[in-house]
Design a protein around this motif. Structure first.
Motif, PDB file in Angstrom:
ATOM      1  N   LYS A  47      66.440 -62.799  -1.601  1.00  0.00           N
ATOM      2  CA  LYS A  47      65.581 -63.985  -1.741  1.00  0.00           C
ATOM      3  C   LYS A  47      64.605 -63.830  -2.898  1.00  0.00           C
ATOM      4  N   THR A  48      64.128 -62.598  -3.125  1.00  0.00           N
ATOM      5  CA  THR A  48      63.250 -62.320  -4.271  1.00  0.00           C
ATOM      6  C   THR A  48      63.980 -62.614  -5.578  1.00  0.00           C
ATOM      7  N   SER A  49      65.294 -62.396  -5.573  1.00  0.00           N
ATOM      8  CA  SER A  49      66.117 -62.658  -6.762  1.00  0.00           C
ATOM      9  C   SER A  49      66.668 -64.086  -6.780  1.00  0.00           C
ATOM     10  N   SER A  50      66.078 -64.949  -5.959  1.00  0.00           N
ATOM     11  CA  SER A  50      66.416 -66.387  -5.921  1.00  0.00           C
ATOM     12  C   SER A  50      67.800 -66.697  -5.372  1.00  0.00           C
TER      13      SER A  50
ATOM     14  N   VAL B 121      70.461 -55.113  -6.749  1.00  0.00           N
ATOM     15  CA  VAL B 121      70.653 -56.559  -6.589  1.00  0.00           C
ATOM     16  C   VAL B 121      70.834 -57.232  -7.949  1.00  0.00           C
ATOM     17  N   ASN B 122      70.171 -56.686  -8.978  1.00  0.00           N
ATOM     18  CA  ASN B 122      70.311 -57.247 -10.329  1.00  0.00           C
ATOM     19  C   ASN B 122      71.732 -57.116 -10.876  1.00  0.00           C
ATOM     20  N   LYS B 123      72.521 -56.202 -10.296  1.00  0.00           N
ATOM     21  CA  LYS B 123      73.912 -56.013 -10.744  1.00  0.00           C
ATOM     22  C   LYS B 123      74.855 -57.069 -10.175  1.00  0.00           C
ATOM     23  N   LEU B 124      74.369 -57.880  -9.239  1.00  0.00           N
ATOM     24  CA  LEU B 124      75.245 -58.831  -8.550  1.00  0.00           C
ATOM     25  C   LEU B 124      75.616 -60.051  -9.390  1.00  0.00           C
ATOM     26  N   ARG B 125      74.686 -60.532 -10.225  1.00  0.00           N
ATOM     27  CA  ARG B 125      74.901 -61.808 -10.919  1.00  0.00           C
ATOM     28  C   ARG B 125      76.196 -61.866 -11.743  1.00  0.00           C
ATOM     29  N   PRO B 126      76.536 -60.818 -12.526  1.00  0.00           N
ATOM     30  CA  PRO B 126      77.805 -60.897 -13.281  1.00  0.00           C
ATOM     31  C   PRO B 126      79.022 -61.114 -12.381  1.00  0.00           C
ATOM     32  N   HIS B 127      79.027 -60.482 -11.202  1.00  0.00           N
ATOM     33  CA  HIS B 127      80.141 -60.651 -10.261  1.00  0.00           C
ATOM     34  C   HIS B 127      80.164 -62.076  -9.706  1.00  0.00           C
ATOM     35  N   LEU B 128      78.972 -62.626  -9.464  1.00  0.00           N
ATOM     36  CA  LEU B 128      78.869 -64.002  -8.967  1.00  0.00           C
ATOM     37  C   LEU B 128      79.363 -64.991 -10.016  1.00  0.00           C
TER      38      LEU B 128
END
Length: 200
Positions: free
Chosen positions: A37-40, A148-155
């Protein structure tokens, strides 16, 4: 100014990713939920693999049917919810994170959803097995914000794949529609296509 702010809010909502977090430990579940949630990210948290499958509509009956689950929601009165990623603990009673990963990857409709595994134990054979089965990442607990910052590219990759599949589904219909327009046009002329079909 108010219109611009409303538009920005709408766009942010549209691009917000929804993560399904699975962990039987309440403390770990609350931690990952807070980090996401902190990472939106929009987060739905459940405490077992079976509840995750139920949320996705992948419990027994739906797996046997050849139709897409009607709603990705535990409550039929709520609207359809799209899940963009699943992050799950490895060690859970009943169904492990590895078992959940296999179920997701065997599913016709959810196989492209990125799955991330978490564990407090650094066991190389376990990590390799999960990555070989299709997990995008394997995080050691406690999960950090840097993880958690590593998740966005996969998303983003998952969303691009979904869009490509939607385009592929639409292409045969567009081709058929184009052919109908040529055949039904009042000023038809002789046209030869690559497949040898002629329209006079």
């Amino acid at each position: 100014m108010a219109v611009e702010m409303a538009l920005a809010t709408t766009m942010a909502t549209e691009t917000q990713f929804h993560v399904l977090a699975v962990d039987d430990c309440l403390i770990d579940r609350k931690l990952i939920e807070r980090l996401l949630k902190t990472s939106s990210y929009q987060v739905t948290a459940v405490d077992s693999g079976s509840k995750a499958l139920e949320f996705l509509g992948l419990n027994g009956e739906n797996e046997l049917r050849d139709s897409k689950p009607a709603s990705v929601s535990p409550d039929p009165y709520h609207q359809h919810i799209e899940i963009n990623m699943i992050i799950t603990d490895y060690c859970m009673p009943g169904m492990t994170g590895y078992d959940l990963l296999k179920k997701i990857k065997e599913s016709k409709y959810f196989k492209d959803i990125p799955v991330v595994i978490m564990s407090s134990e650094n066991v190389p054979s376990r990590i390799n097995r999960c990555l070989k089965e299709g997990a995008e990442e394997f995080f050691l607990k406690p999960v950090q914000l840097s993880d958690v910052n590593k998740l966005r590219p996969h998303l983003m990759k998952g969303r691009c794949k979904e869009e490509e599949e939607e385009e592929e589904e639409d292409q045969p219909n567009n081709k058929r529609k184009g052919m109908e327009e040529i055949v039904n046009s009042p000023d038809r002329t002789r046209t030869r296509y690559n497949d040898g079909l002629e329209v006079v």
